[in-house]
Scaffold this motif. Structure first.
Motif, PDB file in Angstrom:
ATOM      1  N   ILE A 118       0.833  -1.213   0.000  1.00  0.00           N
ATOM      2  CA  ILE A 118       0.000   0.000   0.000  1.00  0.00           C
ATOM      3  C   ILE A 118       0.862   1.257   0.000  1.00  0.00           C
ATOM      4  O   ILE A 118       0.616   2.193  -0.773  1.00  0.00           O
ATOM      5  N   LEU A 133       1.110   4.277  -2.834  1.00  0.00           N
ATOM      6  CA  LEU A 133       0.821   5.666  -2.477  1.00  0.00           C
ATOM      7  C   LEU A 133       2.010   6.586  -2.725  1.00  0.00           C
ATOM      8  O   LEU A 133       1.848   7.690  -3.236  1.00  0.00           O
ATOM      9  N   ARG A 162       3.154   7.333  -6.584  1.00  0.00           N
ATOM     10  CA  ARG A 162       2.310   8.269  -7.335  1.00  0.00           C
ATOM     11  C   ARG A 162       2.915   9.678  -7.321  1.00  0.00           C
ATOM     12  O   ARG A 162       2.692  10.452  -8.248  1.00  0.00           O
ATOM     13  N   GLN A 163       3.690  10.010  -6.289  1.00  0.00           N
ATOM     14  CA  GLN A 163       4.313  11.322  -6.218  1.00  0.00           C
ATOM     15  C   GLN A 163       5.441  11.460  -7.236  1.00  0.00           C
ATOM     16  O   GLN A 163       5.771  12.556  -7.646  1.00  0.00           O
TER      17      GLN A 163
END
Length: 108
Positions: free
Chosen positions: A22, A26, A29-30
């Motif tokens: 996870i 997350l 994506r940055q």
């Protein structure tokens, strides 16, 4: 009710793998634009394996990229030509491999 040590270890490793997966999704994506440029070399090899002519793209990438990861990226490329979709599937592959490392370390 207490878990014995082996069940506790399996539970901890499972939770760690889930959290790793996870968090990887997350955080990556940055860095989507940076990550995409890194995957281009592997995608070019995958396209070559599938018989597609990407010589114009391949000319501008480093040929240092290995072929093992390209073989894995061939799978989504067989079903779609959308590079954004292939990139997102590559992110999921990377997250699965990173969380799988925890399982390999536990088994060693």
């Amino acid at each position: 009710m207490y878990l014995n040590n082996s069940k506790r270890e399996v539970t901890i490793v499972g939770i760690g793998m889930g959290l790793c997966f996870i968090l990887h999704i997350l955080v990556i994506r940055q860095y989507e634009n940076w990550f995409c440029s890194d995957v281009d070399g592997y995608i070019c090899h995958a396209a070559t394996f599938l018989g597609k002519d990407w010589s114009g793209v391949f000319r501008n990438t480093n040929r240092f990229y290995s072929w093992g990861y390209s073989l894995l990226l061939m799978i989504p490329m067989m079903f779609t030509e959308n590079l954004s979709t292939i990139h997102h599937i590559a992110v999921v592959f990377n997250a699965a491999m990173c969380s799988g490392i925890l399982l390999i370390c536990y088994k060693l």
